[in-house]
Design a protein around this motif. Structure first.
Motif, PDB file in Angstrom:
ATOM      1  N   THR A 143      35.249 -40.700 -30.641  1.00 27.32           N
ATOM      2  CA  THR A 143      36.701 -40.708 -30.550  1.00 27.32           C
ATOM      3  C   THR A 143      37.348 -40.019 -31.752  1.00 27.32           C
ATOM      4  N   SER A 144      38.463 -39.344 -31.516  1.00 28.17           N
ATOM      5  CA  SER A 144      39.219 -38.701 -32.580  1.00 28.17           C
ATOM      6  C   SER A 144      40.051 -39.746 -33.310  1.00 28.17           C
ATOM      7  N   LEU A 145      39.639 -40.096 -34.514  1.00 23.02           N
ATOM      8  CA  LEU A 145      40.319 -41.145 -35.275  1.00 23.02           C
ATOM      9  C   LEU A 145      41.744 -40.736 -35.636  1.00 23.02           C
ATOM     10  N   SER A 159      21.934 -44.822 -35.409  1.00 23.18           N
ATOM     11  CA  SER A 159      23.119 -44.999 -36.260  1.00 23.18           C
ATOM     12  C   SER A 159      23.881 -46.260 -35.873  1.00 23.18           C
ATOM     13  N   ALA A 160      24.014 -46.497 -34.571  1.00 18.68           N
ATOM     14  CA  ALA A 160      24.681 -47.711 -34.109  1.00 18.68           C
ATOM     15  C   ALA A 160      23.899 -48.952 -34.518  1.00 18.68           C
ATOM     16  N   PHE A 196      32.503 -49.698 -39.318  1.00 18.93           N
ATOM     17  CA  PHE A 196      31.420 -48.735 -39.515  1.00 18.93           C
ATOM     18  C   PHE A 196      31.438 -47.658 -38.435  1.00 18.93           C
ATOM     19  N   GLY A 197      31.810 -48.048 -37.213  1.00 20.87           N
ATOM     20  CA  GLY A 197      31.928 -47.066 -36.144  1.00 20.87           C
ATOM     21  C   GLY A 197      33.010 -46.042 -36.451  1.00 20.87           C
ATOM     22  N   ILE A 198      34.140 -46.515 -36.982  1.00 25.45           N
ATOM     23  CA  ILE A 198      35.243 -45.618 -37.353  1.00 25.45           C
ATOM     24  C   ILE A 198      34.799 -44.670 -38.462  1.00 25.45           C
ATOM     25  N   LEU A 199      34.109 -45.191 -39.467  1.00 31.03           N
ATOM     26  CA  LEU A 199      33.611 -44.342 -40.545  1.00 31.03           C
ATOM     27  C   LEU A 199      32.628 -43.305 -40.009  1.00 31.03           C
ATOM     28  N   LEU A 251      31.762 -38.340 -39.327  1.00 34.13           N
ATOM     29  CA  LEU A 251      30.569 -37.524 -39.516  1.00 34.13           C
ATOM     30  C   LEU A 251      30.416 -36.564 -38.346  1.00 34.13           C
ATOM     31  N   PRO A 252      30.452 -35.265 -38.581  1.00 32.67           N
ATOM     32  CA  PRO A 252      30.430 -34.282 -37.483  1.00 32.67           C
ATOM     33  C   PRO A 252      29.238 -34.446 -36.541  1.00 32.67           C
TER      34      PRO A 252
END
Length: 369
Positions: A55-57, A204-205, A235-238, A242-243
């Motif tokens: 998602t685009s934060l 990563s998740a 952590f998901g938002i952070l 990461l590209p």
């Protein structure tokens, strides 16, 4: 069947398994319950960061203001309707003040808040256990209605959502792999070139979940569940910055696949005894809260010119809490409201306890118990 949608089908199949498996006694659900609980909890925990990765934060935070306003309207609607309904059901529902307080906790925050309010007000244990079952049943019915008819019904009184992309053609190319909600969209998970990316996203998740659980263990036990959800989402938002995670094409559908597992597993946990030993007055009270708060919220959203998708995500964040936000956003085919929806649902965790205790106190004072 694709028009019905994979999420609705997953819920429906789970309900059929619960009903017929229990009726013909071919499935020992009592023995399976620990495994069902573990599967549902793990699948949601892993799915949340994966979906947020995609998602685009920046765009989500820009849109969060309207969702936050709608969330406060939703929580206020639940609290007001629960309090008013307690006058109507005072003679039919035992300990109505406890029921009203715990119901507000559940429907402005989540199951965690239901338990927290019960502890805070010294609620009766048998009432608490009954409400857990009823919460699952009527929340599931609410979700089915929202997924199947919510957008069309809300569109009768509320304006449509206006997407914020700068250019329609460019936005389509950017979000094409996210917007495909058909069963075919999940074929990206079987593409050879997606396997490495899917594995990286999954690991990563898993790191996000493991770190969240470890850090939450340092918090008081009563807050560990809320802290875990907040950390997983954070952590998901952070990770979305990461590209290599944000640009992985399979991230969203891998997360949604785990959400489908959650939907199926949760639906199989339906206690079929509720149909043969139903407290109809308590059931009517729950329905009055859900239907009444939805109608009041719709009227308020119409008054303040809130669009139908924001209305549905706010009501879902209030009544269903964080794990169901990706389900609702997926059914609405609207990625832009995903992060705002998760953010306002987390706010519900924080506010739900206060509202639940407040309504319980007011009900006991003015209605009795």
């Amino acid at each position: 069947m694709d028009r019905v949608g994979v999420v609705v089908l997953a819920f429906g199949l789970g309900f059929l398994i619960a009903i017929f498996g229990g009726y013909f006694e071919v499935i020992d659900f009592e023995a399976l319950r620990p495994m069902q609980t573990s599967i549902s909890e793990v699948s949601v925990a892993l799915a949340l960061p994966m979906i947020v990765f995609s998602t685009s934060l920046r765009k989500a935070l820009k849109d969060a203001k309207g969702a936050l306003f709608a969330m406060f309207l939703a929580m206020g609607s639940v609290a007001l309707i629960s309090f008013l309904a307690s006058f109507v059901f005072a003679d039919q529902v035992a300990q109505i003040w406890q029921v009203s307080g715990m119901a507000v906790g559940a429907y402005t925050g989540g199951g965690v808040n239901l338990g927290a309010v019960k502890t805070a007000i010294g609620g009766d244990e048998s009432i608490f256990l009954t409400m857990i079952t009823y919460d699952i049943v009527f929340s599931a019915l609410f979700m089915m209605v929202v997924l199947a008819f919510g957008q069309k019904a809300a569109g009768l009184v509320l304006r449509t959502y206006v997407f914020k992309e700068a250019g329609e053609v460019e936005a389509k190319s950017e979000m094409d792999h996210l917007a495909n909600e058909s069963a075919h969209g999940y074929s990206v998970l079987t593409e050879r070139e997606s396997i490495v990316g899917s594995l990286i996203v999954f690991l990563s998740a898993a790191v996000c979940v493991g770190a969240s659980v470890a850090l939450a263990s340092l918090a008081p036990e009563s807050m560990s569940s809320v802290v875990t959800i907040i950390l997983i989402t954070t952590f998901g938002i952070l990770g979305s910055f990461l590209p290599f995670l944000h640009n992985t094409r399979s991230s969203f559908h891998l997360g949604m696949y785990l959400i489908l597992i959650f939907c199926l597993t949760s639906a199989t946990m339906l206690d079929t005894a509720i149909f043969t030993n139903m407290d109809w007055w308590l059931g009517a009270y729950f329905i009055s809260i859900l239907a009444g708060s939805m109608m009041l919220l719709a009227a308020l959203c119409r008054l303040f010119d809130v669009d139908r998708d924001t209305y549905l995500i706010a009501s879902g964040a209030s009544i269903m809490s964080v794990p169901f936000i990706p389900v609702i956003a997926g059914a609405l085919k609207n990625r832009e409201i995903l992060i705002p929806g998760i953010a306002i649902a987390i706010i519900g965790y924080a506010v739900g306890n206060y509202l639940g205790i407040l309504v319980a106190t007011l009900t006991q004072t003015y209605v009795g118990g």
